[in-house]
Design a protein around this motif. Structure first.
Motif, PDB file in Angstrom:
ATOM      1  N   LYS A  31      43.272  34.730  47.423  1.00  0.00           N
ATOM      2  CA  LYS A  31      43.139  35.886  48.283  1.00  0.00           C
ATOM      3  C   LYS A  31      41.654  35.850  49.060  1.00  0.00           C
ATOM      4  O   LYS A  31      41.472  36.371  49.987  1.00  0.00           O
ATOM      5  CB  LYS A  31      43.054  37.187  47.596  1.00  0.00           C
ATOM      6  CG  LYS A  31      44.312  37.660  47.154  1.00  0.00           C
ATOM      7  CD  LYS A  31      44.155  38.687  46.162  1.00  0.00           C
ATOM      8  CE  LYS A  31      45.634  39.257  45.677  1.00  0.00           C
ATOM      9  NZ  LYS A  31      46.302  38.231  44.801  1.00  0.00           N
ATOM     10  N   LYS A  50      39.724  44.374  45.220  1.00  0.00           N
ATOM     11  CA  LYS A  50      40.022  45.183  46.391  1.00  0.00           C
ATOM     12  C   LYS A  50      38.726  46.183  46.624  1.00  0.00           C
ATOM     13  O   LYS A  50      38.337  46.479  47.513  1.00  0.00           O
ATOM     14  CB  LYS A  50      41.344  46.048  46.296  1.00  0.00           C
ATOM     15  CG  LYS A  50      41.680  46.808  47.249  1.00  0.00           C
ATOM     16  CD  LYS A  50      42.884  47.525  46.998  1.00  0.00           C
ATOM     17  CE  LYS A  50      43.116  48.957  48.157  1.00  0.00           C
ATOM     18  NZ  LYS A  50      44.451  49.548  47.848  1.00  0.00           N
ATOM     19  N   TYR A  86      36.514  42.900  48.524  1.00  0.00           N
ATOM     20  CA  TYR A  86      36.844  42.764  50.088  1.00  0.00           C
ATOM     21  C   TYR A  86      35.938  43.547  51.121  1.00  0.00           C
ATOM     22  O   TYR A  86      35.986  42.856  52.210  1.00  0.00           O
ATOM     23  CB  TYR A  86      38.252  43.661  50.148  1.00  0.00           C
ATOM     24  CG  TYR A  86      39.387  42.815  49.809  1.00  0.00           C
ATOM     25  CD1 TYR A  86      39.907  41.776  50.264  1.00  0.00           C
ATOM     26  CD2 TYR A  86      40.374  43.212  48.580  1.00  0.00           C
ATOM     27  CE1 TYR A  86      41.003  40.906  50.077  1.00  0.00           C
ATOM     28  CE2 TYR A  86      41.499  42.325  48.301  1.00  0.00           C
ATOM     29  CZ  TYR A  86      41.788  41.273  48.869  1.00  0.00           C
ATOM     30  OH  TYR A  86      42.855  40.511  48.559  1.00  0.00           O
TER      31      TYR A  86
END
Length: 480
Positions: free
Chosen positions: A451, A165, A169
């Motif tokens: 992801k 994250k 990301y």
């Protein structure tokens, strides 16, 4: 002229004598008792063949050092000189078996003094590698056994999610290798010492990188050399560890917090037969340093190259994705992974194993002969160092047909023959962190695959070994 010619003659005699000494140094097939030593060369005086060993690694071909000498001297064992030591390099599954199963019979644990100097406080150098190995292994089973590791799975999973994250990301392009190193180091700091502050982790990461890149370099301790930088980085980290250890000791004495379940606390609480602390603060710092290295570089290397192979082999990626998505779909939103989930990642672990075969995170380890013994018709004298290496089996077509092909199915069913696949070593000295590595690799792989989709920027990126495989540009990936 009358002075010049005698001078020239003496100079010629000197160089001829030096050449003869060098040839005798390089080739001495037997000792004064007629014992036949393994064939090979000790290379140049003092440095031996260390420079050649480093050179082929820098070219991305570390197996060439072994293969060339196997072809020239013997398929079983040859002699060389590395890191200032006379070394017999054992080759093939039979050689691995001998070294792995002869602990305390023919050989014992040994670490290069140059490596110890880069890892330990100077006043700890008298500790033998055998003593060090025994002490660490006495502590680790409780911390690294599956029952204990199960409790760390949620921490590993939550940290992997947070890492992605924060560091993946937000960016279209990422460098996988330095990011996986950042993650594995932060996780080791958390599990071994309960360090959660990212600023504190960052403070240690740069000097730690100097240690890992220089501890097995040519041991020349001049300013600016990799070895010199490793020693400086080691001193900094070890002194910082002493501060952490002292602080934890005070907390335990004052009973401010007895909830720590990390390795550092276990070391501080360990008692000898007299009820006293079994290790000094210096010894604890040395051991924590060694474990940080063992749990950091090797795992980050495997993670990096596993992602590389998943890009290069779409059919493998598809099977891993299917396996991991089935697990993800069985979980509630934000539910963390557990032990049962890990056991379902069978094909993903085959991919990790094949990754470690083709791009081994460790090139092998050393032992010391504690008695004269014979192997393949050659005598290994007491005091000689021995070396087993992944490069004698991992890409050997005798053990792995079509060895350059990435094929995870090799590890399905019964898998490779004994002593041919050795990324974790074998025997009593097999790496005790194998299960820890398996968990960390699979949990991170699960989070990335479920992801992200990614594409490698440069599929032909150069790989060097220093001593682990390193992508020279950090393995740039595009997030798709």
């Amino acid at each position: 002229m009358e002075v010049f010619f005698p001078y020239l003659l003496h100079l010629a005699v000197f160089f001829i004598s030096l050449s003869l000494i060098f040839l005798l140094y390089k080739q001495k097939p037997s000792d004064s008792h007629g014992n036949k030593h393994p064939p090979g060369t000790k290379g140049w005086p003092f440095v031996g063949e260390s420079l050649e060993y480093v050179k082929v690694g820098r070219r991305g071909q570390p197996e060439k050092f072994v293969n060339d000498r196997v072809s020239k001297y013997s398929p079983d064992v040859f002699q060389t000189s590395l890191l200032g030591e006379k070394i017999a390099v054992f080759c093939g599954a039979s050689g691995n078996k001998l070294l792995f199963t002869s602990e305390n019979k023919y050989v014992t644990a040994w670490w290069p003094r140059s490596m110890l100097k880069a890892l330990l406080f100077q006043d700890s150098l008298q500790i033998s590698a055998k003593e060090e190995s025994v002490r660490i292994r006495r502590l680790l089973p409780e911390f690294l056994k599956p029952e204990a590791l199960q409790h760390h799975i949620p921490v590993m999973d939550s940290m992997a999610r947070e890492h992605l994250k924060t560091d993946w990301y937000p960016y279209k392009e990422v460098k996988v290798f330095p990011l996986t190193k950042k993650y594995t180091f932060a996780l080791a700091c958390r599990l071994f010492m309960s360090i959660k502050d990212p600023n504190q982790v960052t403070k240690y990461s740069n000097p730690f990188a100097l240690v890992t890149s220089g501890m097995l370099s040519v041991p020349i301790n001049f300013p600016g050399t990799a070895y010199n930088k490793a020693i400086k980085g080691s001193k900094f980290i070890l002194n910082e560890l002493l501060v952490i250890i002292q602080q934890r000791k005070m907390e335990l004495l004052e009973k401010k917090d007895t909830a720590y379940a990390d390795l550092l606390t276990r070391m501080l609480l360990e008692k000898d037969e007299n009820g006293s602390s079994s290790m000094s603060h210096t010894e604890i710092a040395n051991r924590i340093m060694a474990l940080l290295i063992a749990s950091h570089d090797t795992i980050s290397t495997t993670l990096t190259f596993a992602l590389k192979y998943l890009v290069q082999y779409p059919h493998v990626y598809t099977k891993v994705l299917k396996e991991q998505m089935e697990i993800a779909k069985s979980k509630a939103p934000d539910e963390l992974l557990n032990w049962d989930d890990i056991q379902k990642m069978k094909y993903s672990w085959c991919v990790a194993c094949e990754t470690m075969r083709l791009s081994p995170p460790s090139q092998g380890a050393f032992r010391e002969a504690i008695t004269d013994f014979t192997y393949a018709g050659f005598t290994i004298p007491k005091g000689w160092k021995t070396h087993w290496t992944v490069h004698s089996t991992h890409k050997n077509p005798k053990y792995f047909p079509n060895p350059e092909k990435f094929d995870p199915s090799r590890f399905e069913g019964e898998g490779p023959a004994p002593y041919t696949y050795v990324p974790f070593g074998g025997g009593p000295l097999m790496c005790p962190g194998k299960e820890y590595a398996r968990l960390e690799i699979l949990i991170f792989m699960h989070n990335v695959v479920t992801k992200f989709k990614w594409k490698q920027v440069n599929e032909d990126e150069k790989i060097i070994f220093d001593p682990t495989p390193i992508p020279v540009n950090g393995m740039k990936n595009l997030n798709c």
